[in-house]
Motif scaffolding. Sequence first.
Motif, short mmCIF file in Angstrom:
data_model
loop_
_atom_site.label_atom_id
_atom_site.label_comp_id
_atom_site.label_asym_id
_atom_site.label_seq_id
_atom_site.Cartn_x
_atom_site.Cartn_y
_atom_site.Cartn_z
N SER A 194 45.45 29.87 32.70
CA SER A 194 44.93 29.73 34.06
C SER A 194 45.11 31.02 34.84
CB SER A 194 45.62 28.56 34.78
OG SER A 194 47.03 28.76 34.81
N GLN A 195 46.23 31.70 34.67
CA GLN A 195 46.48 32.97 35.35
C GLN A 195 45.57 34.06 34.81
OE1 GLN A 195 50.57 34.26 35.24
NE2 GLN A 195 50.13 36.20 36.21
N CYS A 196 45.41 34.09 33.51
CA CYS A 196 44.55 35.08 32.87
C CYS A 196 43.10 34.91 33.36
CB CYS A 196 44.62 34.95 31.35
SG CYS A 196 43.63 36.14 30.46
N LEU A 197 42.63 33.66 33.41
CA LEU A 197 41.26 33.41 33.87
C LEU A 197 41.09 33.79 35.33
CD1 LEU A 197 40.53 30.02 32.09
CD2 LEU A 197 39.65 32.29 31.49
N ALA A 198 42.06 33.47 36.16
CA ALA A 198 41.99 33.83 37.59
C ALA A 198 41.92 35.34 37.75
CB ALA A 198 43.19 33.25 38.34
N GLU A 199 42.72 36.07 36.96
CA GLU A 199 42.69 37.52 37.03
C GLU A 199 41.37 38.08 36.52
OE1 GLU A 199 46.21 39.18 35.23
OE2 GLU A 199 47.53 37.99 36.53
N ALA A 200 40.82 37.48 35.46
CA ALA A 200 39.54 37.93 34.93
C ALA A 200 38.42 37.69 35.95
CB ALA A 200 39.23 37.21 33.61
N GLN A 212 34.70 39.85 39.97
CA GLN A 212 34.17 39.82 41.34
C GLN A 212 34.24 41.21 41.96
OE1 GLN A 212 36.58 36.57 42.86
NE2 GLN A 212 34.88 35.13 42.67
N ARG A 213 35.28 41.96 41.63
CA ARG A 213 35.40 43.34 42.13
C ARG A 213 34.32 44.23 41.51
NH1 ARG A 213 40.83 42.15 41.31
NH2 ARG A 213 40.88 43.32 39.36
N ARG A 214 34.10 44.06 40.21
CA ARG A 214 33.12 44.87 39.50
C ARG A 214 32.49 43.99 38.42
NH1 ARG A 214 34.30 49.82 35.57
NH2 ARG A 214 32.18 50.58 35.32
N ALA A 226 27.75 45.73 35.56
CA ALA A 226 28.06 47.11 35.95
C ALA A 226 28.93 47.78 34.90
CB ALA A 226 28.76 47.13 37.32
N ARG A 227 29.83 47.03 34.33
CA ARG A 227 30.70 47.57 33.29
C ARG A 227 29.90 47.90 32.02
NH1 ARG A 227 36.27 46.02 34.59
NH2 ARG A 227 36.20 44.90 36.56
N ILE A 228 28.92 47.08 31.70
CA ILE A 228 28.06 47.35 30.54
C ILE A 228 27.25 48.61 30.78
CG2 ILE A 228 26.06 46.52 29.23
CD1 ILE A 228 27.18 43.65 29.64
N ARG A 229 26.67 48.73 31.98
CA ARG A 229 25.88 49.93 32.30
C ARG A 229 26.75 51.19 32.20
NH1 ARG A 229 23.72 46.40 36.02
NH2 ARG A 229 25.03 47.19 37.72
N ALA A 230 27.96 51.13 32.72
CA ALA A 230 28.87 52.28 32.66
C ALA A 230 29.20 52.63 31.22
CB ALA A 230 30.14 51.99 33.46
N ALA A 231 29.46 51.63 30.41
CA ALA A 231 29.80 51.87 29.00
C ALA A 231 28.58 52.46 28.26
CB ALA A 231 30.26 50.59 28.34
N ARG A 232 27.40 51.96 28.59
CA ARG A 232 26.18 52.47 27.95
C ARG A 232 25.97 53.94 28.31
NH1 ARG A 232 21.88 49.27 30.00
NH2 ARG A 232 22.68 47.64 28.67
N SER A 233 26.13 54.28 29.58
CA SER A 233 25.91 55.68 29.98
C SER A 233 26.98 56.59 29.37
CB SER A 233 25.86 55.84 31.49
OG SER A 233 27.10 55.53 32.07
#
Length: 148
Positions: free
Chosen positions: A118-124, A129-131, A135-142
């Motif tokens: 439950s804590q891990c999911l809340a943190e994920a 929500q922050r990013r 957006a993370r996929i696009r950054a990794a692709r570039s």
Amino acid sequence: MRHLIDLLDGDVAAAYVDAGLAYRPRYTPVMRVLGEHGSASVGEIAAYAGISQPAATQTVALMKKEGLVDTRSGVDGRQRRVQLSRAGQAMLPRLRLCWAATAAAAASVDAELAFPLSQCLAEAIAALQRRPFSARIRAARSTNEESA
């Protein structure tokens, strides 16, 4: 992640069947909001439940077809208000028992893990929500394209 969701969703759905309820787990956020607030607009349901407005709209439509909710015009006539039907109200006490059992089962899983799920999911969720993942996929692709 998909496998975990499949394991959890299937067993939660089976628990409703075992309790004699014709009920879909996806209705739970809407049922909880209406059980607490009495009535709400679809936008309010989405905000209170932390789900998207399209998801709330689709879920309310399904619940209306199954006779679990009713809709009526709001005070100004522009906004529709959603409330539990008699069938939905009658189901609520048994649902609350199922939700309590599900929460206890989730706590028992957390107790067996080195790091509470439950804590891990809340943190994920907070991290996404922050990013957002897109957006993370696009950054990794570039980054991959620059190093190629």
